[in-house]
Design a protein around this motif. Sequence first.
Motif, PDB file in Angstrom:
ATOM      1  N   ASN A  19       0.927  -1.285   0.001  1.00  0.00           N
ATOM      2  CA  ASN A  19       0.104  -0.039   0.033  1.00  0.00           C
ATOM      3  C   ASN A  19       0.885   1.238   0.123  1.00  0.00           C
ATOM      4  O   ASN A  19       0.412   2.362  -0.609  1.00  0.00           O
ATOM      5  CB  ASN A  19      -1.101   0.166   1.064  1.00  0.00           C
ATOM      6  CG  ASN A  19      -2.143  -0.907   1.026  1.00  0.00           C
ATOM      7  OD1 ASN A  19      -2.324  -1.440  -0.186  1.00  0.00           O
ATOM      8  ND2 ASN A  19      -2.785  -1.175   2.200  1.00  0.00           N
ATOM      9  N   GLU A  20       1.900   1.077   0.841  1.00  0.00           N
ATOM     10  CA  GLU A  20       3.047   2.400   0.704  1.00  0.00           C
ATOM     11  C   GLU A  20       3.600   2.802  -0.602  1.00  0.00           C
ATOM     12  O   GLU A  20       3.709   3.684  -1.088  1.00  0.00           O
ATOM     13  CB  GLU A  20       4.033   2.145   1.708  1.00  0.00           C
ATOM     14  CG  GLU A  20       3.435   2.342   3.099  1.00  0.00           C
ATOM     15  CD  GLU A  20       2.898   3.534   3.301  1.00  0.00           C
ATOM     16  OE1 GLU A  20       3.496   4.691   2.955  1.00  0.00           O
ATOM     17  OE2 GLU A  20       1.763   3.585   4.100  1.00  0.00           O
ATOM     18  N   VAL A  21       3.910   1.659  -1.471  1.00  0.00           N
ATOM     19  CA  VAL A  21       4.447   1.622  -2.942  1.00  0.00           C
ATOM     20  C   VAL A  21       3.397   2.173  -3.488  1.00  0.00           C
ATOM     21  O   VAL A  21       3.703   3.086  -4.186  1.00  0.00           O
ATOM     22  CB  VAL A  21       4.900   0.395  -3.395  1.00  0.00           C
ATOM     23  CG1 VAL A  21       5.048   0.376  -4.926  1.00  0.00           C
ATOM     24  CG2 VAL A  21       6.113  -0.089  -2.427  1.00  0.00           C
ATOM     25  N   LYS A  22       1.954   1.812  -3.524  1.00  0.00           N
ATOM     26  CA  LYS A  22       0.940   2.341  -4.284  1.00  0.00           C
ATOM     27  C   LYS A  22       0.825   3.694  -4.108  1.00  0.00           C
ATOM     28  O   LYS A  22       0.534   4.683  -5.101  1.00  0.00           O
ATOM     29  CB  LYS A  22      -0.329   1.540  -4.115  1.00  0.00           C
ATOM     30  CG  LYS A  22      -1.307   1.867  -4.744  1.00  0.00           C
ATOM     31  CD  LYS A  22      -2.535   1.025  -4.424  1.00  0.00           C
ATOM     32  CE  LYS A  22      -3.908   1.624  -5.209  1.00  0.00           C
ATOM     33  NZ  LYS A  22      -5.212   0.744  -4.569  1.00  0.00           N
ATOM     34  N   HIS A  23       0.786   4.253  -2.749  1.00  0.00           N
ATOM     35  CA  HIS A  23       0.442   5.470  -2.614  1.00  0.00           C
ATOM     36  C   HIS A  23       1.577   6.458  -2.974  1.00  0.00           C
ATOM     37  O   HIS A  23       1.292   7.478  -3.530  1.00  0.00           O
ATOM     38  CB  HIS A  23       0.613   5.863  -0.939  1.00  0.00           C
ATOM     39  CG  HIS A  23       0.488   7.054  -0.148  1.00  0.00           C
ATOM     40  ND1 HIS A  23      -0.671   7.823  -0.573  1.00  0.00           N
ATOM     41  CD2 HIS A  23       1.355   7.765   0.343  1.00  0.00           C
ATOM     42  CE1 HIS A  23      -0.360   9.050   0.103  1.00  0.00           C
ATOM     43  NE2 HIS A  23       0.666   8.946   0.702  1.00  0.00           N
ATOM     44  N   ALA A  24       2.953   5.974  -2.806  1.00  0.00           N
ATOM     45  CA  ALA A  24       4.065   6.640  -3.709  1.00  0.00           C
ATOM     46  C   ALA A  24       3.963   6.970  -5.078  1.00  0.00           C
ATOM     47  O   ALA A  24       4.440   8.149  -5.396  1.00  0.00           O
ATOM     48  CB  ALA A  24       5.533   6.005  -3.028  1.00  0.00           C
ATOM     49  N   LYS A  25       3.505   5.775  -5.578  1.00  0.00           N
ATOM     50  CA  LYS A  25       3.723   6.198  -7.059  1.00  0.00           C
ATOM     51  C   LYS A  25       2.372   6.837  -7.553  1.00  0.00           C
ATOM     52  O   LYS A  25       2.427   7.901  -8.388  1.00  0.00           O
ATOM     53  CB  LYS A  25       3.159   4.640  -7.612  1.00  0.00           C
ATOM     54  CG  LYS A  25       4.190   3.609  -7.830  1.00  0.00           C
ATOM     55  CD  LYS A  25       3.897   2.269  -8.431  1.00  0.00           C
ATOM     56  CE  LYS A  25       5.094   1.407  -8.745  1.00  0.00           C
ATOM     57  NZ  LYS A  25       4.767   0.325  -9.448  1.00  0.00           N
ATOM     58  N   ASN A  26       1.112   6.975  -6.716  1.00  0.00           N
ATOM     59  CA  ASN A  26       0.301   8.123  -6.846  1.00  0.00           C
ATOM     60  C   ASN A  26       0.699   9.287  -6.719  1.00  0.00           C
ATOM     61  O   ASN A  26       0.324  10.323  -7.603  1.00  0.00           O
ATOM     62  CB  ASN A  26      -1.068   7.683  -6.054  1.00  0.00           C
ATOM     63  CG  ASN A  26      -1.752   6.407  -6.553  1.00  0.00           C
ATOM     64  OD1 ASN A  26      -1.722   5.885  -7.818  1.00  0.00           O
ATOM     65  ND2 ASN A  26      -2.730   5.823  -5.537  1.00  0.00           N
ATOM     66  N   ARG A  27       1.435   9.440  -5.588  1.00  0.00           N
ATOM     67  CA  ARG A  27       1.788  10.826  -5.346  1.00  0.00           C
ATOM     68  C   ARG A  27       2.906  11.458  -6.360  1.00  0.00           C
ATOM     69  O   ARG A  27       2.821  12.585  -7.022  1.00  0.00           O
ATOM     70  CB  ARG A  27       2.495  11.047  -4.193  1.00  0.00           C
ATOM     71  CG  ARG A  27       1.470  10.931  -2.783  1.00  0.00           C
ATOM     72  CD  ARG A  27       2.237  11.023  -1.615  1.00  0.00           C
ATOM     73  NE  ARG A  27       2.790  12.281  -1.537  1.00  0.00           N
ATOM     74  CZ  ARG A  27       3.120  13.242  -0.492  1.00  0.00           C
ATOM     75  NH1 ARG A  27       2.814  12.587   0.677  1.00  0.00           N
ATOM     76  NH2 ARG A  27       3.304  14.276  -0.550  1.00  0.00           N
TER      77      ARG A  27
END
Length: 195
Positions: A19-27
Amino acid sequence: DPDDCAISGRVLGVDFARNEVKHAKNRAEKRGCDPNRVNFLVGDIEKLDQALHPEDDKFDVCISNGAFCLIPNKKKAFQQVFAALKPGGRMAISTTTIQSNEELNPDNEWPVCMRMFVNLDDLEPMCKSIGFQNVSIVDAESPLDDMELPPEADEFDPARFRIHGRYADKFKHLQDADMDELCKVVTVYGEKAIE
């Protein structure tokens, strides 16, 4: 500013949590960063060589802010960082440690995070044994005391200061502990030799 994301070179973030990777990619995407230059992937620092793709070059710099304190095998993690660096590359790893002159009292129950903290005295010799040069351990405590809100700016909420929520009773002995005496946040700096 998207122009600052990556004018040259690449940034690759690695996190254990999907989830943190997904969040970082979105940002990064919202900021207009080129995904060929700024990317994130799921990986375990103790197995970084398995997370990186064969086309990934070695890195000039490896940084971490706070993740190393929860890694079970610190030496293996530092070995993986060393292997990921180019000759002449450097690392800056911020982590929480147990102060050199302190030990966790075995008669007390300790939160898992604290049981995983490395002893401060072990860091430098560990990194040198791996091959890092110019190793230094720098006190990473932030000098931001003047930026704290004054007590009158916020109502005191005792629930906010409970240790480990529902496990608070288990760790009551920590309520009066001086964590600054027991623990220390440091940044471990080291370089890989130029071949």
